[in-house]
Enzyme design. Structure first.
Site, PDB file in Angstrom:
ATOM      1  N   LYS A 115       0.867  -1.186   0.000  1.00  0.00           N
ATOM      2  CA  LYS A 115       0.000   0.000   0.000  1.00  0.00           C
ATOM      3  C   LYS A 115       0.891   1.220   0.000  1.00  0.00           C
ATOM      4  O   LYS A 115       2.034   1.166   0.467  1.00  0.00           O
ATOM      5  CB  LYS A 115      -0.875   0.032   1.264  1.00  0.00           C
TER       6      LYS A 115
HETATM    7  P1  NAD Z   1     -13.023   7.547  -2.636  1.00  0.00           P
HETATM    8  O1  NAD Z   1     -12.032   8.570  -2.216  1.00  0.00           O
HETATM    9  O2  NAD Z   1     -13.388   7.433  -4.080  1.00  0.00           O
HETATM   10  O3  NAD Z   1     -14.406   7.745  -1.822  1.00  0.00           O
HETATM   11  C1  NAD Z   1     -14.477   7.793  -0.429  1.00  0.00           C
HETATM   12  C2  NAD Z   1     -15.904   8.241  -0.047  1.00  0.00           C
HETATM   13  O4  NAD Z   1     -16.065   8.129   1.358  1.00  0.00           O
HETATM   14  C3  NAD Z   1     -16.203   9.694  -0.408  1.00  0.00           C
HETATM   15  O5  NAD Z   1     -17.561   9.782  -0.845  1.00  0.00           O
HETATM   16  C4  NAD Z   1     -16.058  10.424   0.936  1.00  0.00           C
HETATM   17  O6  NAD Z   1     -16.772  11.641   0.995  1.00  0.00           O
HETATM   18  C5  NAD Z   1     -16.614   9.369   1.863  1.00  0.00           C
HETATM   19  N1  NAD Z   1     -16.270   9.487   3.277  1.00  0.00           N
HETATM   20  C6  NAD Z   1     -15.064   9.714   3.855  1.00  0.00           C
HETATM   21  N2  NAD Z   1     -15.193   9.737   5.193  1.00  0.00           N
HETATM   22  C7  NAD Z   1     -16.504   9.489   5.461  1.00  0.00           C
HETATM   23  C8  NAD Z   1     -17.275   9.367   6.646  1.00  0.00           C
HETATM   24  N3  NAD Z   1     -16.711   9.497   7.853  1.00  0.00           N
HETATM   25  N4  NAD Z   1     -18.588   9.098   6.543  1.00  0.00           N
HETATM   26  C9  NAD Z   1     -19.202   8.975   5.339  1.00  0.00           C
HETATM   27  N5  NAD Z   1     -18.517   9.067   4.181  1.00  0.00           N
HETATM   28  C10 NAD Z   1     -17.199   9.331   4.249  1.00  0.00           C
HETATM   29  O7  NAD Z   1     -12.473   6.166  -2.083  1.00  0.00           O
HETATM   30  P2  NAD Z   1     -12.858   4.680  -2.583  1.00  0.00           P
HETATM   31  O8  NAD Z   1     -11.887   4.265  -3.618  1.00  0.00           O
HETATM   32  O9  NAD Z   1     -14.326   4.607  -2.837  1.00  0.00           O
HETATM   33  O10 NAD Z   1     -12.493   3.839  -1.276  1.00  0.00           O
HETATM   34  C11 NAD Z   1     -13.404   3.694  -0.181  1.00  0.00           C
HETATM   35  C12 NAD Z   1     -12.942   2.519   0.686  1.00  0.00           C
HETATM   36  O11 NAD Z   1     -12.898   1.327  -0.120  1.00  0.00           O
HETATM   37  C13 NAD Z   1     -11.525   2.649   1.281  1.00  0.00           C
HETATM   38  O12 NAD Z   1     -11.506   1.982   2.525  1.00  0.00           O
HETATM   39  C14 NAD Z   1     -10.668   1.902   0.273  1.00  0.00           C
HETATM   40  O13 NAD Z   1      -9.439   1.462   0.829  1.00  0.00           O
HETATM   41  C15 NAD Z   1     -11.591   0.742  -0.050  1.00  0.00           C
HETATM   42  N6  NAD Z   1     -11.313   0.051  -1.307  1.00  0.00           N
HETATM   43  C16 NAD Z   1     -11.264   0.717  -2.496  1.00  0.00           C
HETATM   44  C17 NAD Z   1     -11.034   0.009  -3.670  1.00  0.00           C
HETATM   45  C18 NAD Z   1     -11.052   0.680  -5.016  1.00  0.00           C
HETATM   46  O14 NAD Z   1     -10.975  -0.052  -6.031  1.00  0.00           O
HETATM   47  N7  NAD Z   1     -11.164   1.992  -5.115  1.00  0.00           N
HETATM   48  C19 NAD Z   1     -10.814  -1.378  -3.619  1.00  0.00           C
HETATM   49  C20 NAD Z   1     -10.886  -2.046  -2.382  1.00  0.00           C
HETATM   50  C21 NAD Z   1     -11.141  -1.301  -1.242  1.00  0.00           C
END
Ligand code: NAD
Length: 425
Positions: A115
């Site tokens: 990461k």
């Molecule tokens: P992103 O930055 O695209 O979106 C994050 C979202 O969460 C945003 O809408 C933000 O406003 C919201 N957010 C942040 N803090 C918050 C809170 N306290 N309450 C409510 N909403 C909140 O990120 P993403 O890529 O969607 O990733 C989200 C999660 O999924 C992370 O934990 C990431 O590690 C995990 N993840 C992502 C992927 C991927 O392919 N992008 C794959 C596996 C896991």
């Protein structure tokens, strides 16, 4: 004349790392591993902390801190996302890298876990500044990344444009185009069809299987989704496509609630126009964190770590919780949910769709041969549902939670690779 501002990363929060280490300790105890093997599995192979200086648009110089952690390399090159967030710390990146190792092993993709992160708030910077930060961070970690070494992908605060800049910086330094250096690239640069929605597709395959395991028909199920970013938005969409009634979603600014069901496409348009779910005229306003406590059949935390914790777990009543985010449930909350019989599908299974299609993208890039969207989606579904079946069977056979069963299966595979390769010298 330029001035220099030093922006410090947030104070180290060991919460996620404590959770990741405790999950590993439970698995190695059940597997009967000795202290030496446990220490090997608990400790990252490599960690790099780099200074990332930025020449800002106003001519000043600012300094950010970046990290890349390679947790394990026994099963193949390291693989894992890159996060831009002001709260990124080395401990958080260590936890996320460890979870990547288990996720890749559980889904049987031939990678170790990694990461990266830069402690920066991307919303406060222009596109030009983010490009310079990305290129400088990439050049600082250049010695340890590569298509056979460590392959970054998007995570919180980064996207396909970020991956395009990383690919270009790496390729310019190599003297030729290297599409296999990152996944989650734009399609026109060798990205895979289906990658951008793969995590959410996987979450929904698993959510539907979990609802069925609890005898809840999707067509009579209600759901709440925390986070409306890359994972949350398409999760809400695909749940709707599967006839699940999505009644609430949130982002970091607030939440919206419509008991009769949200019109997700209209909400997507509202967010595109305003930057937040707040103020959507097709739903009522809701306190952001109360979304987690709604009376729904399915809760999908898809935002960030540690949101289901000692302080709110007793009020979280959803019978099925599917972890779209990494590490949303603390150990204390996990115990409460287990005692009450709520089904928690762990992150290393539920959100693995992204790394599966990242693997497909890397295979396609390395072979310069592209697959059709339906092939990507069919292979994604097959792998997700096969992993679901094996986690469910292990949990039943050994009387374990789904999290512990998934971690045991994954840790066993990593340890087996380590044993077969032997310890050098
Ligand atoms: P992103 O930055 O695209 O979106 C994050 C979202 O969460 C945003 O809408 C933000 O406003 C919201 N957010 C942040 N803090 C918050 C809170 N306290 N309450 C409510 N909403 C909140 O990120 P993403 O890529 O969607 O990733 C989200 C999660 O999924 C992370 O934990 C990431 O590690 C995990 N993840 C992502 C992927 C991927 O392919 N992008 C794959 C596996 C896991």
């Amino acid at each position: 004349m330029s001035s220099t501002t030093v922006l410090r990363p947030a104070e180290t929060s060991a919460g996620a790392l404590d959770d990741a280490r405790a999950q590993l300790a439970t698995a190695t105890r059940l597997l009967g591993y000795d202290d030496g093997l446990h220490a090997m599995l608990a400790t990252p192979r490599r960690e790099l902390t780099v200074a990332v200086p930025l020449r800002a648009d106003d001519g000043s110089t600012r300094l950010f801190t970046g990290y890349r952690v390679q947790h394990n390399l026994s099963r193949g090159p390291a693989k894992g996302g890159l996060r831009y967030s002001p709260t990124v710390t080395l401990d958080e990146v260590r936890a996320l890298a460890m979870w990547m190792t288990w996720k890749c092993a559980l889904l049987d993709v031939p990678y170790g876990g990694a990461k990266g992160g830069v402690a920066i708030d991307p919303r406060l910077h222009s596109t030009a500044e983010l490009e310079r930060v990305t290129r400088r961070y990439t050049s600082e970690i250049l010695p340890i990344i590569g298509p056979e070494r460590d392959i970054p992908a998007p995570d919180v605060g980064t996207d396909e444009q970020t991956m395009a800049w990383i690919m270009d910086t790496y390729s310019v330094n190599s003297g030729y185009t290297v599409p296999g250096i990152v996944t989650g690239k734009p399609i026109s640069l060798g990205g895979s069809l289906g990658r951008s929605s793969a995590t959410s597709r996987g979450v929904v395959h698993i959510a539907l299987a979990a609802l069925r395991a609890r005898s809840i028909a999707p067509s009579r199920a209600t759901a709440a989704v925390q986070g409306f970013g890359k994972v949350g938005r398409d999760t809400a969409r695909f749940l709707g496509d599967a006839d699940v009634r999505v009644v609430a979603v949130s982002d970091q600014y607030g939440a919206v609630h419509a008991p009769a069901g949200l019109d997700v496409e209209r909400l997507v348009a509202h967010v595109a126009a305003t930057g937040s779910v707040v103020g959507f005229d097709g739903a009522g306003a809701l306190d952001r964190d109360l979304l987690l406590e709604l009376d729904v059949h399915l809760l999908v935390p898809a935002a960030t770590e540690g949101v289901l914790h000692e302080g709110n777990a007793a009020r979280v009543t959803a019978p099925v919780i599917v972890e779209g985010a990494n590490g949303p449930t603390t150990q204390a909350a996990d115990r409460v949910f287990a005692d009450r019989g709520q089904l928690v599908v762990p992150d290393i299974l539920a959100n693995a769709g992204g790394v599966i299609v990242s693997y497909f993208e890397w295979v396609q890039a390395n072979q310069a041969y592209w697959w059709a969207a339906h092939e990507v989606e069919a292979r994604l579904a097959d792998r997700m549902l096969a992993a679901w079946d094996s986690v469910l069977a292990t949990a039943a056979a050994k009387d374990l939670s789904l999290r512990t069963a998934a971690t045991v299966l994954a840790v066993e595979r990593v340890a087996e690779a380590h044993r077969l390769r032997g310890l050098y010298p």
